[in-house]
Write a protein that holds these residues in place. Structure first.
Motif, PDB file in Angstrom:
ATOM      1  N   ILE A   1       0.820  -1.207   0.000  1.00 27.93           N
ATOM      2  CA  ILE A   1       0.000   0.000   0.000  1.00 27.93           C
ATOM      3  C   ILE A   1       0.860   1.266   0.000  1.00 27.93           C
ATOM      4  O   ILE A   1       0.589   2.210  -0.722  1.00 27.93           O
ATOM      5  CB  ILE A   1      -0.905   0.031   1.271  1.00 27.93           C
ATOM      6  CG1 ILE A   1      -1.753  -1.249   1.360  1.00 27.93           C
ATOM      7  CG2 ILE A   1      -1.763   1.293   1.303  1.00 27.93           C
ATOM      8  CD1 ILE A   1      -2.877  -1.357   0.368  1.00 27.93           C
ATOM      9  N   LEU A   2       1.903   1.281   0.811  1.00 31.15           N
ATOM     10  CA  LEU A   2       2.697   2.516   0.978  1.00 31.15           C
ATOM     11  C   LEU A   2       3.451   2.848  -0.306  1.00 31.15           C
ATOM     12  O   LEU A   2       3.952   1.959  -0.998  1.00 31.15           O
ATOM     13  CB  LEU A   2       3.703   2.358   2.120  1.00 31.15           C
ATOM     14  CG  LEU A   2       3.110   2.158   3.521  1.00 31.15           C
ATOM     15  CD1 LEU A   2       4.235   1.999   4.543  1.00 31.15           C
ATOM     16  CD2 LEU A   2       2.207   3.327   3.914  1.00 31.15           C
ATOM     17  N   THR A   3       3.552   4.144  -0.579  1.00 35.08           N
ATOM     18  CA  THR A   3       4.294   4.582  -1.776  1.00 35.08           C
ATOM     19  C   THR A   3       5.344   5.631  -1.415  1.00 35.08           C
ATOM     20  O   THR A   3       6.072   6.095  -2.281  1.00 35.08           O
ATOM     21  CB  THR A   3       3.327   5.191  -2.816  1.00 35.08           C
ATOM     22  OG1 THR A   3       2.578   6.222  -2.177  1.00 35.08           O
ATOM     23  CG2 THR A   3       2.397   4.150  -3.397  1.00 35.08           C
ATOM     24  N   HIS A   4       5.391   6.022  -0.136  1.00 35.13           N
ATOM     25  CA  HIS A   4       6.342   7.074   0.239  1.00 35.13           C
ATOM     26  C   HIS A   4       7.768   6.535   0.256  1.00 35.13           C
ATOM     27  O   HIS A   4       8.008   5.343   0.048  1.00 35.13           O
ATOM     28  CB  HIS A   4       5.958   7.708   1.586  1.00 35.13           C
ATOM     29  CG  HIS A   4       5.912   6.749   2.736  1.00 35.13           C
ATOM     30  ND1 HIS A   4       6.966   5.936   3.094  1.00 35.13           N
ATOM     31  CD2 HIS A   4       4.933   6.476   3.630  1.00 35.13           C
ATOM     32  CE1 HIS A   4       6.654   5.219   4.147  1.00 35.13           C
ATOM     33  NE2 HIS A   4       5.409   5.512   4.485  1.00 35.13           N
ATOM     34  N   ALA A   5       8.726   7.416   0.544  1.00 37.88           N
ATOM     35  CA  ALA A   5      10.144   7.038   0.578  1.00 37.88           C
ATOM     36  C   ALA A   5      10.369   5.895   1.559  1.00 37.88           C
ATOM     37  O   ALA A   5       9.565   5.674   2.467  1.00 37.88           O
ATOM     38  CB  ALA A   5      10.969   8.253   1.005  1.00 37.88           C
ATOM     39  N   GLY A   6      11.466   5.189   1.357  1.00 35.09           N
ATOM     40  CA  GLY A   6      11.814   4.124   2.286  1.00 35.09           C
ATOM     41  C   GLY A   6      11.654   2.753   1.661  1.00 35.09           C
ATOM     42  O   GLY A   6      11.140   2.612   0.545  1.00 35.09           O
ATOM     43  N   ASP A   7      12.126   1.740   2.391  1.00 35.02           N
ATOM     44  CA  ASP A   7      12.074   0.384   1.848  1.00 35.02           C
ATOM     45  C   ASP A   7      11.531  -0.638   2.837  1.00 35.02           C
ATOM     46  O   ASP A   7      11.705  -1.846   2.647  1.00 35.02           O
ATOM     47  CB  ASP A   7      13.464  -0.035   1.338  1.00 35.02           C
ATOM     48  CG  ASP A   7      14.555   0.153   2.386  1.00 35.02           C
ATOM     49  OD1 ASP A   7      14.230   0.550   3.520  1.00 35.02           O
ATOM     50  OD2 ASP A   7      15.730  -0.080   2.071  1.00 35.02           O
TER      51      ASP A   7
END
Ligand SMILES: NC(=O)c1ccc[n+]([C@@H]2O[C@H](COP(=O)([O-])OP(=O)(O)OC[C@H]3O[C@@H](n4cnc5c(N)ncnc54)[C@H](O)[C@@H]3O)[C@@H](O)[C@H]2O)c1
Length: 422
Positions: free
Chosen positions: A264-270
């Motif tokens: 779901i998440l699309t923001h920065a990070g892994d």
């Protein structure tokens, strides 16, 4: 006799004081206060050091943080808190910032205890310096984000001196209803245990924005989104439930299979935003664990344990109880089973965890003043490795055994030079 010895030899008196109201304790026993330093003046660090200040004889006298703005905010908070508790403001000589702040704090004389509340990647390095200083240490979970750090922590555990107390921040074990049900389960209320279902459904974490910061500082401030800095959600957040499972079973997993991803998440990070892990414990006991960290509509965490004679329900919010022949219920849970709890990014939860920090902090200070020192590093490492086992099974999408995890010896690199923040 130095002040630390004094604290130990006056254990009976001081331990008794732990249960008095803070204003009475500090009114006439100021010299017996544990002088504590906070390393990492963020949300959790501030919350726990405030709890120590309000619920025990500990007094915040020194602060350190990577960033000057966080240090300044910490100073303002603790000066106000100290004033409200009729204590002195923090001496400006005991304020440190930059990448070596943790070393400067460890070198300070006249501090009894260091609370480590920095991002997970740094815990073991900071633990090493704090333990070497001879001060008592309260270190947030996880104790290590990879196998190399975990091994290092076990070495550090051997260097803890007699009388030096080191706690790891698994406060859920100290929550009165959870401590009570653990006693029941240990006493055999469920009979032979067959299976556990664990869950941690959390909202997404919020971005920390600061104008004009470069990519490294952005990563550091948003460390929760970063695998190397946090260890991913299984190791950083879900660890509380996996720790409770290990503790309730008195064992650690032998192997795991897992799936999950960043759905779901699309923001920065892994970091992943969901995990589904099957852990196998000795005796063929299975823990089926699921977690999410996205959205902002609910929060639920807890576990259900099923045995031949009964089952236990241990949620953060809602009734804590045992069903079956030895039925039992904690009387003071506030919410009904259908309520979802309120998430607290700083770990200051309500309902069943309302007194978890208070009692954790009192138990730790008591271990110092009574001379019955704790050394929780190895336990903390075992739980961290249990989470790493599930993480590796997820990343590799296959069954991974404990031995394979250790043999793999995974390491994560920070990927930045911290000297830029000096
Ligand atoms: N036990 C719990 O329930 C619970 C709850 C929340 C967080 N935590 C843990 O507490 C720790 C801190 O989390 P948080 O939510 O307070 O994060 P945060 O980002 O709010 O605070 C971290 C602080 O550490 C500082 N920092 C970063 N790197 C540093 C370094 N190398 N040296 C010195 N300072 C440094 C940051 O500037 C920041 O002020 C994490 O390990 C987290 O897993 C535990």
């Amino acid at each position: 006799m130095n002040r630390r010895d004094f604290l130990r030899t006056t254990a009976g008196v001081t331990a008794g004081l732990l249960f008095l109201r803070p204003e009475r304790v500090f009114g006439y026993e100021a010299n017996s206060a544990i002088r504590m330093a906070l390393l990492g003046c963020g949300g959790r660090g501030t919350s726990v050091a405030t709890s120590f200040s309000r619920n025990t004889t500990a007094q915040v006298v020194a602060l350190a943080d990577m960033f000057p703005d966080k240090l300044a905010a910490g100073r303002a908070h603790f000066d106000e808190l100290n004033a409200s508790l009729h204590r002195a403001a923090i001496d400006s000589k005991l304020l440190f910032h930059g990448p070596d702040a943790f070393k400067q704090l460890a070198d300070v004389q006249g501090v009894d205890m260091i609370q480590i509340s920095t991002p997970p990647f740094f815990h073991v390095e900071h633990l090493e310096a704090a333990v070497a200083s001879g001060k008592h240490v309260y270190c947030e979970k996880p104790v290590g984000i990879d196998v190399a750090q975990a091994r290092k922590a076990l070495e550090i555990a051997k260097r803890v001196k007699p009388g030096q107390s080191v706690d790891v921040g698994f406060q859920c074990r100290c929550a009165p209803p959870i401590a009570a049900i653990q006693q029941k389960i240990k006493g055999g209320a469920l009979g032979k245990i067959g299976l556990i279902s664990g869950y941690y459904y959390a909202p997404a974490s919020k971005e920390k924005v600061r104008e004009g910061v470069g990519k490294d500082e952005y990563r550091l401030r948003n460390w929760l989104w970063d695998r190397a800095l946090s260890g991913d959600i299984l190791v950083e957040q879900n660890i509380h439930i996996i720790d409770l499972c290990n503790w309730l079973l008195g064992a650690r997993p032998l192997k795991a299979t897992a799936t999950g991803g960043r759905s779901i998440l699309t923001h920065a990070g892994d970091c992943w935003d969901n995990y589904q892990v099957e852990f196998t414990y000795p005796g063929g006991v299975h823990l089926s664990f699921a977690s999410t960290q996205f959205g902002d509509y609910m929060f639920e965490a807890g576990l259900r344990m099923f045995g031949e004679a009964g089952s236990a329900n241990v949620p953060y919010t809602g009734p804590i109880k045992i069903m079956g022949g030895q039925a039992w219920a904690w009387q003071d849970s506030l919410a009904t089973g259908t309520d979802t709890g309120k998430f607290a990014a700083n770990g200051d939860f309500n309902d069943n965890l309302a007194f978890a920090d208070r009692d954790k902090d009192r138990t730790f200070i008591d271990s110092i003043v009574s001379g019955h020192a704790h050394n929780q590093i190895a336990d903390g490492v075992e739980t961290a490795l249990s989470c790493m086992l599930g993480r590796m099974a997820g990343y590799q999408k296959r069954e991974v055994t404990w031995e394979e995890l250790l043999a793999h010896g995974e390491t994560y690199k920070l990927g930045m030079d911290l000297k830029q923040f000096a």
